[in-house]
Design a protein around this motif. Structure first.
Motif, PDB file in Angstrom:
ATOM      1  N   THR A 147       0.840  -1.196   0.000  1.00 40.62           N
ATOM      2  CA  THR A 147       0.000   0.000   0.000  1.00 40.62           C
ATOM      3  C   THR A 147       0.873   1.241   0.000  1.00 40.62           C
ATOM      4  O   THR A 147       1.861   1.313   0.746  1.00 40.62           O
ATOM      5  CB  THR A 147      -0.924   0.028   1.234  1.00 40.62           C
ATOM      6  N   ALA A 148       0.534   2.208  -0.832  1.00 33.25           N
ATOM      7  CA  ALA A 148       1.189   3.516  -0.836  1.00 33.25           C
ATOM      8  C   ALA A 148       0.166   4.559  -0.414  1.00 33.25           C
ATOM      9  O   ALA A 148      -0.904   4.659  -1.025  1.00 33.25           O
ATOM     10  CB  ALA A 148       1.739   3.843  -2.213  1.00 33.25           C
ATOM     11  N   LYS A 149       0.471   5.320   0.637  1.00 34.99           N
ATOM     12  CA  LYS A 149      -0.409   6.377   1.132  1.00 34.99           C
ATOM     13  C   LYS A 149       0.187   7.718   0.702  1.00 34.99           C
ATOM     14  O   LYS A 149       1.267   8.093   1.155  1.00 34.99           O
ATOM     15  CB  LYS A 149      -0.541   6.299   2.651  1.00 34.99           C
ATOM     16  N   ILE A 150      -0.526   8.436  -0.149  1.00 31.14           N
ATOM     17  CA  ILE A 150       0.042   9.611  -0.810  1.00 31.14           C
ATOM     18  C   ILE A 150      -0.867  10.816  -0.616  1.00 31.14           C
ATOM     19  O   ILE A 150      -2.092  10.715  -0.779  1.00 31.14           O
ATOM     20  CB  ILE A 150       0.232   9.341  -2.319  1.00 31.14           C
ATOM     21  N   LEU A 151      -0.267  11.960  -0.291  1.00 34.33           N
ATOM     22  CA  LEU A 151      -1.040  13.197  -0.199  1.00 34.33           C
ATOM     23  C   LEU A 151      -1.654  13.519  -1.555  1.00 34.33           C
ATOM     24  O   LEU A 151      -1.019  13.341  -2.602  1.00 34.33           O
ATOM     25  CB  LEU A 151      -0.146  14.349   0.260  1.00 34.33           C
ATOM     26  N   GLN A 152      -2.881  14.005  -1.541  1.00 32.19           N
ATOM     27  CA  GLN A 152      -3.592  14.283  -2.785  1.00 32.19           C
ATOM     28  C   GLN A 152      -2.862  15.302  -3.659  1.00 32.19           C
ATOM     29  O   GLN A 152      -2.954  15.242  -4.896  1.00 32.19           O
ATOM     30  CB  GLN A 152      -5.007  14.768  -2.468  1.00 32.19           C
ATOM     31  N   LEU A 160       3.846   8.082 -10.226  1.00 31.03           N
ATOM     32  CA  LEU A 160       4.865   7.043 -10.063  1.00 31.03           C
ATOM     33  C   LEU A 160       4.218   5.706  -9.728  1.00 31.03           C
ATOM     34  O   LEU A 160       4.495   4.684 -10.379  1.00 31.03           O
ATOM     35  CB  LEU A 160       5.851   7.438  -8.958  1.00 31.03           C
ATOM     36  N   PHE A 161       3.366   5.702  -8.710  1.00 28.49           N
ATOM     37  CA  PHE A 161       2.809   4.436  -8.235  1.00 28.49           C
ATOM     38  C   PHE A 161       1.756   3.867  -9.180  1.00 28.49           C
ATOM     39  O   PHE A 161       1.654   2.640  -9.315  1.00 28.49           O
ATOM     40  CB  PHE A 161       2.248   4.609  -6.826  1.00 28.49           C
ATOM     41  N   THR A 162       0.992   4.731  -9.835  1.00 30.76           N
ATOM     42  CA  THR A 162      -0.074   4.211 -10.699  1.00 30.76           C
ATOM     43  C   THR A 162       0.424   3.917 -12.117  1.00 30.76           C
ATOM     44  O   THR A 162       0.150   2.840 -12.664  1.00 30.76           O
ATOM     45  CB  THR A 162      -1.246   5.194 -10.755  1.00 30.76           C
ATOM     46  N   HIS A 168      -3.165   0.299  -8.065  1.00 29.72           N
ATOM     47  CA  HIS A 168      -4.525   0.749  -8.350  1.00 29.72           C
ATOM     48  C   HIS A 168      -5.084   1.507  -7.141  1.00 29.72           C
ATOM     49  O   HIS A 168      -4.648   1.289  -6.007  1.00 29.72           O
ATOM     50  CB  HIS A 168      -5.440  -0.431  -8.690  1.00 29.72           C
ATOM     51  N   HIS A 169      -6.060   2.373  -7.394  1.00 33.53           N
ATOM     52  CA  HIS A 169      -6.647   3.156  -6.307  1.00 33.53           C
ATOM     53  C   HIS A 169      -7.429   2.243  -5.374  1.00 33.53           C
ATOM     54  O   HIS A 169      -8.236   1.418  -5.815  1.00 33.53           O
ATOM     55  CB  HIS A 169      -7.563   4.243  -6.864  1.00 33.53           C
ATOM     56  N   HIS A 180      -5.007   6.290  -1.118  1.00 34.75           N
ATOM     57  CA  HIS A 180      -4.293   5.048  -0.882  1.00 34.75           C
ATOM     58  C   HIS A 180      -4.365   4.184  -2.141  1.00 34.75           C
ATOM     59  O   HIS A 180      -5.431   4.007  -2.741  1.00 34.75           O
ATOM     60  CB  HIS A 180      -4.889   4.298   0.302  1.00 34.75           C
ATOM     61  N   TYR A 181      -3.205   3.652  -2.516  1.00 34.50           N
ATOM     62  CA  TYR A 181      -3.094   2.811  -3.702  1.00 34.50           C
ATOM     63  C   TYR A 181      -2.493   1.467  -3.296  1.00 34.50           C
ATOM     64  O   TYR A 181      -1.686   1.395  -2.360  1.00 34.50           O
ATOM     65  CB  TYR A 181      -2.218   3.488  -4.760  1.00 34.50           C
TER      66      TYR A 181
END
Length: 209
Positions: A147-152, A160-162, A168-169, A180-181
């Motif tokens: 899981t990657a937790k990223i500020l909007q 990068l993550f998607t 995926h979201h 979170h992705y």
């Protein structure tokens, strides 16, 4: 008798200790967060922009020194420092992996920070995250998703993550302005990551903590 989770906790005290572990990627070498990197890490985190993007507090050098020891000895977190080989192995950032749910979901959180401005937008973050995830999934038992937790507002990290790593979201956490992705280790995106070359070296003699 011990529960499964208690036994797993005891085992993870060993497997989540990355002292002596080196991960070689295409252009980066990833090494444990040792005491010789505390000063540069403290310098990075003195910048308000980095603290804001990583949701970190400003610490004194002494507090950072204690953090370094706690992180290295942690049973649920690993921190790797990113070294740029083309620039005499200069430190350029860090990558962390945390165990969120060891027993039920097998969930681990992944974080990346490219702290040196001249090292950004070169693909280093993708290289490092993939390497740390591949190492963690191979050597830490039970990880089934990351899981990657990223500020909007952190659009570059979301891309990068998607777009680069195939996450995926998963959900929106409005109270923290976070998205979170997730990436499951049985997905097509994960299988694509596993084809990238990487090398793990484990040196049990390293005692420079």
């Amino acid at each position: 008798s011990y529960s499964f989770c208690t036994l797993l906790d005891l085992f993870l005290l060993h497997t989540m200790n990355n002292l002596g572990v080196t991960i070689n990627r295409e252009r980066l070498t990833l090494v444990p967060y040792l005491k010789k990197y505390v000063e540069i890490y403290h310098k990075w985190m003195s910048e308000s922009e980095l603290r804001d993007l990583t949701c970190s507090d400003e610490l004194t050098l002494e507090e950072e020194e204690r953090n370094q020891i706690e992180w290295l000895e942690s049973g649920d977190k690993m921190t790797f420092i990113l070294l740029e080989r083309s620039r005499d192995n200069r430190p350029i950032g860090d990558c962390n992996v945390f165990l969120i749910d060891k027993c039920e979901e097998g969930e681990a959180e992944i974080e990346i920070m490219i702290a040196e401005p001249t090292a950004r937008r070169k693909g280093y973050a993708q290289e490092a995250v993939a390497g740390v995830m591949l190492y963690a999934q191979q050597y830490v038992p039970g990880i089934r998703k990351f899981t990657a937790k990223i500020l909007q507002k952190n659009e570059s990290s979301i891309k990068l993550f998607t777009e680069k790593l195939g996450f995926h979201h998963h959900r929106t956490v409005a109270v923290f302005d976070e998205e979170h992705y997730q990436l499951e280790v049985d997905s097509e995106a994960w299988r694509a990551l596993k084809t990238a070359p990487h090398e793990v070296i484990i040196e049990t003699e390293n005692t420079d903590i």
